[in-house]
Design a protein around this motif. Sequence first.
Motif, short mmCIF file in Angstrom:
data_model
loop_
_atom_site.label_atom_id
_atom_site.label_comp_id
_atom_site.label_asym_id
_atom_site.label_seq_id
_atom_site.Cartn_x
_atom_site.Cartn_y
_atom_site.Cartn_z
N LEU A 93 0.81 -1.21 0.00
CA LEU A 93 0.00 0.00 0.00
C LEU A 93 0.85 1.26 0.00
O LEU A 93 1.75 1.42 0.81
CB LEU A 93 -0.92 -0.02 1.22
CG LEU A 93 -2.07 0.95 1.24
CD1 LEU A 93 -2.99 0.75 0.04
CD2 LEU A 93 -2.87 0.78 2.52
N LYS A 94 0.55 2.15 -0.94
CA LYS A 94 1.18 3.47 -0.99
C LYS A 94 0.05 4.50 -1.01
O LYS A 94 -0.77 4.50 -1.90
CB LYS A 94 2.02 3.61 -2.27
CG LYS A 94 2.68 4.97 -2.37
CD LYS A 94 3.41 5.12 -3.69
CE LYS A 94 4.01 6.49 -3.87
NZ LYS A 94 3.09 7.59 -3.74
N PHE A 95 0.01 5.31 0.04
CA PHE A 95 -1.02 6.33 0.12
C PHE A 95 -0.74 7.43 -0.90
O PHE A 95 0.39 7.89 -1.04
CB PHE A 95 -1.11 6.95 1.51
CG PHE A 95 -1.66 6.02 2.56
CD1 PHE A 95 -2.68 5.13 2.26
CD2 PHE A 95 -1.17 6.05 3.85
CE1 PHE A 95 -3.19 4.30 3.24
CE2 PHE A 95 -1.68 5.22 4.83
CZ PHE A 95 -2.69 4.34 4.52
N GLU A 96 -1.79 7.84 -1.61
CA GLU A 96 -1.69 8.92 -2.59
C GLU A 96 -2.03 10.24 -1.89
O GLU A 96 -2.74 10.26 -0.88
CB GLU A 96 -2.66 8.68 -3.75
CG GLU A 96 -2.40 7.37 -4.49
CD GLU A 96 -1.03 7.28 -5.12
OE1 GLU A 96 -0.49 8.34 -5.51
OE2 GLU A 96 -0.48 6.17 -5.23
N ASP A 97 -1.52 11.34 -2.41
CA ASP A 97 -1.79 12.65 -1.82
C ASP A 97 -3.12 13.20 -2.33
O ASP A 97 -3.42 13.12 -3.52
CB ASP A 97 -0.67 13.64 -2.17
CG ASP A 97 0.62 13.29 -1.45
OD1 ASP A 97 0.55 12.83 -0.29
OD2 ASP A 97 1.70 13.46 -2.06
N CYS A 98 -3.90 13.76 -1.41
CA CYS A 98 -5.16 14.40 -1.75
C CYS A 98 -5.36 15.56 -0.79
O CYS A 98 -5.31 15.37 0.43
CB CYS A 98 -6.32 13.41 -1.65
SG CYS A 98 -7.92 14.18 -2.04
N ASP A 99 -5.59 16.75 -1.35
CA ASP A 99 -5.74 17.95 -0.53
C ASP A 99 -7.16 18.17 -0.03
O ASP A 99 -7.40 19.06 0.78
CB ASP A 99 -5.30 19.18 -1.32
CG ASP A 99 -3.83 19.11 -1.72
OD1 ASP A 99 -3.04 18.47 -1.00
OD2 ASP A 99 -3.48 19.68 -2.77
N GLU A 100 -8.11 17.39 -0.53
CA GLU A 100 -9.52 17.59 -0.17
C GLU A 100 -9.85 16.84 1.12
O GLU A 100 -9.82 15.62 1.16
CB GLU A 100 -10.42 17.14 -1.33
CG GLU A 100 -10.17 17.93 -2.60
CD GLU A 100 -10.98 17.42 -3.77
OE1 GLU A 100 -12.17 17.07 -3.57
OE2 GLU A 100 -10.43 17.36 -4.89
N ARG A 101 -10.20 17.60 2.15
CA ARG A 101 -10.49 17.03 3.47
C ARG A 101 -11.57 15.96 3.46
O ARG A 101 -11.45 14.96 4.15
CB ARG A 101 -10.94 18.13 4.43
CG ARG A 101 -9.85 18.91 5.07
CD ARG A 101 -10.49 19.73 6.20
NE ARG A 101 -9.64 20.58 6.94
CZ ARG A 101 -8.70 20.19 7.80
NH1 ARG A 101 -8.46 18.93 7.97
NH2 ARG A 101 -7.99 21.07 8.47
N CYS A 129 -9.17 13.57 -7.34
CA CYS A 129 -8.56 14.50 -6.39
C CYS A 129 -7.34 15.10 -7.06
O CYS A 129 -6.58 14.40 -7.73
CB CYS A 129 -8.17 13.79 -5.10
SG CYS A 129 -7.68 14.99 -3.83
N ASN A 130 -7.15 16.39 -6.86
CA ASN A 130 -6.00 17.12 -7.42
C ASN A 130 -5.86 16.89 -8.93
O ASN A 130 -4.76 16.78 -9.45
CB ASN A 130 -4.70 16.70 -6.72
CG ASN A 130 -4.71 17.01 -5.23
OD1 ASN A 130 -5.50 17.81 -4.75
ND2 ASN A 130 -3.84 16.36 -4.49
N GLY A 131 -6.99 16.78 -9.61
CA GLY A 131 -6.97 16.63 -11.06
C GLY A 131 -6.65 15.24 -11.57
O GLY A 131 -6.50 15.02 -12.76
N LYS A 132 -6.55 14.26 -10.67
CA LYS A 132 -6.26 12.88 -11.06
C LYS A 132 -7.42 11.97 -10.66
O LYS A 132 -8.11 12.25 -9.68
CB LYS A 132 -4.98 12.38 -10.38
CG LYS A 132 -3.71 13.00 -10.94
CD LYS A 132 -2.47 12.47 -10.24
CE LYS A 132 -2.19 11.05 -10.65
NZ LYS A 132 -0.95 10.52 -10.06
N THR A 133 -7.60 10.90 -11.41
CA THR A 133 -8.63 9.91 -11.09
C THR A 133 -7.96 8.68 -10.50
O THR A 133 -6.97 8.18 -11.03
CB THR A 133 -9.42 9.51 -12.35
OG1 THR A 133 -10.03 10.70 -12.89
CG2 THR A 133 -10.51 8.51 -12.02
N TYR A 134 -8.52 8.20 -9.38
CA TYR A 134 -8.02 7.02 -8.70
C TYR A 134 -9.13 5.97 -8.64
O TYR A 134 -10.30 6.31 -8.69
CB TYR A 134 -7.59 7.37 -7.26
CG TYR A 134 -6.47 8.37 -7.21
CD1 TYR A 134 -5.15 7.95 -7.24
CD2 TYR A 134 -6.73 9.73 -7.15
CE1 TYR A 134 -4.11 8.87 -7.20
CE2 TYR A 134 -5.70 10.66 -7.11
CZ TYR A 134 -4.39 10.23 -7.13
OH TYR A 134 -3.38 11.13 -7.10
#
Length: 144
Positions: A93-101, A129-134
């Motif tokens: 597991l690698k956590f992705e960055d997301c600025d949205e609370r 999130c941040n312009g990317k789709t996960y």
Amino acid sequence: MAIITLVGEKLARPGVEFIFCGPAEPCKTCKLAGVCVGNLEPGRRYKILRVRSMPSHSCPLHEGKVRVVEVVEPSIEVAVEPRMAIAGSVIRLKFEDCDERDKQDLFRPEGLFEGDQVKIIEITGEVECNGKTYKVVKVMRKKD
């Protein structure tokens, strides 16, 4: 495989989930600490499967009484890179960055740690999130 532990009488119902935050100060001298907090890992999420029909035990933390329960680590949803989202695969597991609370529960879910080895059970959706789709996947932690 279910883990035997103790929880407060008011929480002792099948289906209830909790995060174990670690033993409190009174637990260090309790004679039941081995079966209570000794079987759980701090920071992990647990789900109660069954409440055993044994008598309750005294506890200074849980409003007086605790019950014997069987718990498991439940599946947890997490956002991952789309290329990693393959049902049945095992990933680190690698956590992705997301600025949205409001999306933090998907990007850094309680009960999982970055670096955990997890098996992807199913793909449940997508999140942006941040312009990317996960991909949002449901995972089970693989224990060493």
